[in-house]
Design an enzyme around this catalytic site. Structure first.
Site, short mmCIF file in Angstrom:
data_model
loop_
_atom_site.label_atom_id
_atom_site.label_comp_id
_atom_site.label_asym_id
_atom_site.label_seq_id
_atom_site.Cartn_x
_atom_site.Cartn_y
_atom_site.Cartn_z
N ASP A 78 51.60 -15.95 82.96
CA ASP A 78 50.87 -16.27 81.73
C ASP A 78 49.36 -16.26 81.95
O ASP A 78 48.59 -16.31 80.99
CB ASP A 78 51.25 -17.67 81.22
CG ASP A 78 52.72 -17.75 80.85
OD1 ASP A 78 53.25 -16.75 80.35
OD2 ASP A 78 53.33 -18.81 81.08
N ASP A 91 52.64 -21.67 80.97
CA ASP A 91 52.75 -22.47 82.18
C ASP A 91 52.79 -21.62 83.45
O ASP A 91 52.51 -22.10 84.53
CB ASP A 91 54.02 -23.32 82.14
CG ASP A 91 55.27 -22.45 82.29
OD1 ASP A 91 55.31 -21.37 81.66
OD2 ASP A 91 56.18 -22.83 83.04
N ASP A 100 54.42 -19.22 75.26
CA ASP A 100 55.36 -18.75 76.26
C ASP A 100 56.66 -19.54 76.05
O ASP A 100 56.64 -20.63 75.49
CB ASP A 100 54.75 -19.05 77.64
CG ASP A 100 55.75 -18.93 78.75
OD1 ASP A 100 56.35 -17.87 78.87
OD2 ASP A 100 55.92 -19.92 79.49
P1 ADP Z 1 58.62 -16.81 80.29
O1 ADP Z 1 57.71 -15.68 79.96
O2 ADP Z 1 59.54 -17.15 79.16
O3 ADP Z 1 57.96 -18.01 80.84
P2 ADP Z 1 59.06 -15.61 82.81
O4 ADP Z 1 58.25 -14.39 82.49
O5 ADP Z 1 58.46 -16.62 83.69
O6 ADP Z 1 59.58 -16.28 81.46
O7 ADP Z 1 60.40 -15.10 83.46
C1 ADP Z 1 61.04 -14.00 82.90
C2 ADP Z 1 62.29 -13.71 83.65
O8 ADP Z 1 61.98 -13.27 84.96
C3 ADP Z 1 63.17 -14.89 83.80
O9 ADP Z 1 63.97 -15.09 82.68
C4 ADP Z 1 63.97 -14.50 85.04
O10 ADP Z 1 65.05 -13.72 84.68
C5 ADP Z 1 63.00 -13.68 85.86
N1 ADP Z 1 62.38 -14.47 86.94
C6 ADP Z 1 61.10 -14.80 87.07
N2 ADP Z 1 60.90 -15.53 88.20
C7 ADP Z 1 62.08 -15.68 88.78
C8 ADP Z 1 62.56 -16.33 89.95
N3 ADP Z 1 61.75 -17.01 90.77
N4 ADP Z 1 63.86 -16.27 90.24
C9 ADP Z 1 64.70 -15.62 89.43
N5 ADP Z 1 64.33 -14.98 88.31
C10 ADP Z 1 63.04 -15.00 87.97
MG MG Z 2 56.80 -19.75 81.46
#
Ligand code: ADP
Ligand code: MG
Length: 644
Positions: free
Chosen positions: A521, A517, A318
């Site tokens: 995921d 994390d 991730d």
């Molecule tokens: P990754 O898969 O790289 O860990 P995430 O899937 O957790 O990233 O998040 C993907 C996108 O969703 C972030 O880049 C953000 O734009 C949006 N996002 C997720 N949670 C939040 C939040 N609490 N506040 C604002 N944006 C969020």
């Molecule tokens: Mg993440």
């Protein structure tokens, strides 16, 4: 298997050894009385506990275990006038049993020791005065004074003061970390030099680490597949050996041997054929590896996780919070038709409810600017998209373009073009269909990400992919920085997309590990052959779904864990090959070549000891991190989350 407390067990083994020494001394010196006395001690101290254990297992669980074979062989030896051989058998048998118990105890204690370091009392600030209170009485919101050298009694957040914190107990990382107001401090770490006031975040026993350790110790009760196999095998085999020995007794009689000799031969065969070494070869290695890993801040939920990790040839990571630091930063801000402070106050109000690293970046920005968040109620998180709450008439929300589409809001605004151009994560704040503004959030790769990935590739991992819910430009920038090729970077993913990508990798490449994390995921962690959670930093669901938790954020430890797992698998293979080989030779010798019983006894028990010692070698192979990188700065979930 061990029904006796460890100390009693050790004492009995020591007594057995003393008895054996006396018996041998008496035999050499011709003192028959000393010899007999020694033998009696051996049979009582070594034989009675084993008999009790064996009969207990037979009675309660209806299993014939190997203890019983050893006892029968020793009694048979004594019955045919070879009590010395029986005594040697019992002595070596209790010695290897005790060693095994100690190895098990050690693995368990390595995990428990993590928790034992919590202080019993704490200094609580009540108004203008400070009182010493029992740590268990601390409640969230209490202010605790930490003097230099004090251990942190519970999870919390620094309110005033600054100092170096030694987090080695949790992360295995020996470099202290500097922390100031707003930073999270964790149960059982040590405040080296600061005079700090901290606000209690969670009551005692509720800390992330405490829950994680509970999770791991529960899971370790589940046995590894090869352990299950050897237990199953041991049971069938024990019955077969007993039957075989009785049969051999008959055959030797039929061949014209005297009853005494036939009995002696059958007992020798019994000893030679007993699978002690085979049964113990797996747990000896697994338990040592679990313990070595725990000391390095890597918690495996049981031996199965070690074996699965050893077979992994592909890794998927991730991005946000895993390959990049949890310490994202707000770099740009654009409010549309309202003052920046109001915009930020509302964004912070809704992000107060989120565990996402982006939310944390927003909260830090608010503290920096001294803005007070506007409370937002009834909040729902949409993993990989954002978060929605209630605020007056229209729902207030924060998130990425996908979230905006869900709310039918148009993000293609001229005011936001400047933010859009930076290859950074964008978070829009909107109310219903109206966009109130956006922030750009930059996250950097962890310092340990690059060396960690390199170490994995050096260790024979051919396929590594990055999977993120973030947008393409950000994914490409970070991915390229870390040396991923274009086809290894997957962006704009939802939780379900991560799952199908992981499943695809598993189909093509054999064992796949997923490292993550976040809440989004969890499904991929569960789908992968081995799910690895950024333990202390990650979300609770990720932790639940994972098979392995990394307490430290140092990704080089991941490669170390992979190496340890492969080494464990190799040692298990060595042990099994050796144990089976030795047994075959001894059985053939006993059946066809008049192998003397002492040789069978020493070959059998000596082999068992060797296998145990070979497994214990893993204890001396701890997981080490890269000292210079990511100095153990764990970001714990729930950091600095004001209850809005
Ligand atoms: P990754 O898969 O790289 O860990 P995430 O899937 O957790 O990233 O998040 C993907 C996108 O969703 C972030 O880049 C953000 O734009 C949006 N996002 C997720 N949670 C939040 C939040 N609490 N506040 C604002 N944006 C969020
Ligand atoms: Mg993440």
């Amino acid at each position: 298997m061990p029904a006796l407390p460890a100390q009693t067990d050790t004492a009995l083994t020591a007594l057995t050894l003393v008895g054996m020494a006396a018996a041998l001394g008496g035999w050499i010196g011709g003192a028959a009385l000393v010899e007999t006395g020694g033998l009696i001690v051996v049979y009582l101290a070594g034989g009675v506990p084993a008999t009790v254990r064996a009969l207990g297992a037979l009675w309660r669980e209806r299993v014939l275990d190997i203890d019983l074979l050893m006892v029968i062989a020793a009694i048979a030896a004594a019955a045919v006038g070879a009590p010395m051989e029986g005594a040697v058998l019992l002595t070596l048998f209790s010695l290897s049993n005790t060693l095994e118990n100690r190895a098990m105890g050690r693995a368990r204690r390595a995990v428990e020791a993590l928790m034992a370091l919590r202080p019993d009392t704490a200094l609580r600030r009540d108004g203008d005065s400070v009182h010493e209170v029992v740590a268990a009485d601390l409640r969230p919101g209490d202010i605790v004074v930490l003097r230099p050298g004090a251990r942190v009694p519970v999870d919390g957040e620094i309110v005033t003061g600054e100092g170096a914190i030694d987090e080695a107990t949790i992360t295995g990382e020996s470099m202290p970390v500097r922390k100031g107001p707003g930073a999270a401090v964790h149960e059982a770490t040590v405040n080296l030099n600061g005079v700090l006031d901290m606000r209690v975040a969670r009551a005692i026993g509720q800390s992330t680490v405490a829950r994680m350790i509970r999770l791991v110790t529960e899971a370790q009760a589940a046995r590894a597949p090869s352990e299950r196999f050897s237990a199953w095998f041991g049971q069938r085999y024990t019955v077969a050996v007993l039957g075989g020995a009785i049969l051999a007794f008959g055959v030797f009689l039929w061949l014209g041997r005297s009853p005494d000799e036939a009995m002696y031969r059958a007992a020798t065969l019994l000893v030679a054929a007993s699978p002690c070494a085979i049964v113990i070869s797996v747990p000896a290695a697994i338990l040592s590896a679990l313990s070595a890993a725990a000391r390095g801040g890597v918690l495996f939920k049981g031996g199965g996780a070690i074996e699965a990790l050893a077979a992994v040839r592909a890794f998927a990571f991730d991005k946000t919070g895993t390959l990049t630091t949890g310490q994202a930063e707000v770099t740009q801000m654009q409010a549309i038709a309202l003052p920046e402070a109001d915009f930020l106050a509302r964004l912070a109000g809704i992000e107060a409810h989120s565990e996402h690293p982006i939310a944390e970046a927003v909260r830090r920005e608010v503290v920096r600017r001294g803005v007070t968040p506007v409370p937002v109620a009834n909040v729902t998180a949409f993993p990989s998209e954002g978060i929605v709450g209630e605020d007056g008439d229209a729902p207030i929300w924060a998130g990425n373009p996908r979230m905006a589409r869900r709310m039918a809001a148009d993000t293609d605004l001229p005011e936001l073009s400047r933010l859009n151009e930076a290859a950074q994560t964008m978070v829009f704040l909107g109310q219903g269909r109206r966009i109130l503004g956006a922030v750009a959030v930059a996250d950097r790769p962890r310092a340990s990400a690059q060396p960690g990935l390199t170490a994995l590739r050096d260790g024979g991992v051919r396929h590594i992919a990055m999977m993120t819910g973030d947008r393409r430009p950000v994914a490409d920038r970070i991915g390229r920085e870390l040396g991923f090729s274009q086809d290894e970077i997957h962006a704009d993913l939802l939780a379900a997309d991560k799952v199908s990508l992981v499943a695809g990798m598993a189909g093509e490449r054999g064992g796949v590990a997923f490292v993550g994390d976040g809440v989004n995921d969890a499904a991929a962690l569960a789908r992968a052959d081995v799910g690895i959670a950024m333990g202390a930093a990650g979300s609770e669901v990720a932790l639940q779904a994972a098979d392995v938790a990394l307490l430290s954020e140092d990704l080089t430890r991941l490669a170390e864990a992979h190496r340890l797992a492969r080494r464990t698998a190799a040692i298990i293979r060595q042990n099994l090959v050796f144990a089976i080989g030795a047994m075959v030779i001894l059985v053939l010798g006993a059946a066809f070549f008049e192998l003397p019983m002492p040789v069978a006894v020493i070959g059998h028990e000596g082999g068992t000891l060797l296998v145990v010692l070979n497994g214990l070698r893993l204890l001396g192979d701890p997981i080490r991190g890269d000292r210079r990188r990511d100095k153990g700065t764990p970001r714990f979930k729930g950091d600095a989350a004001p209850a809005a």
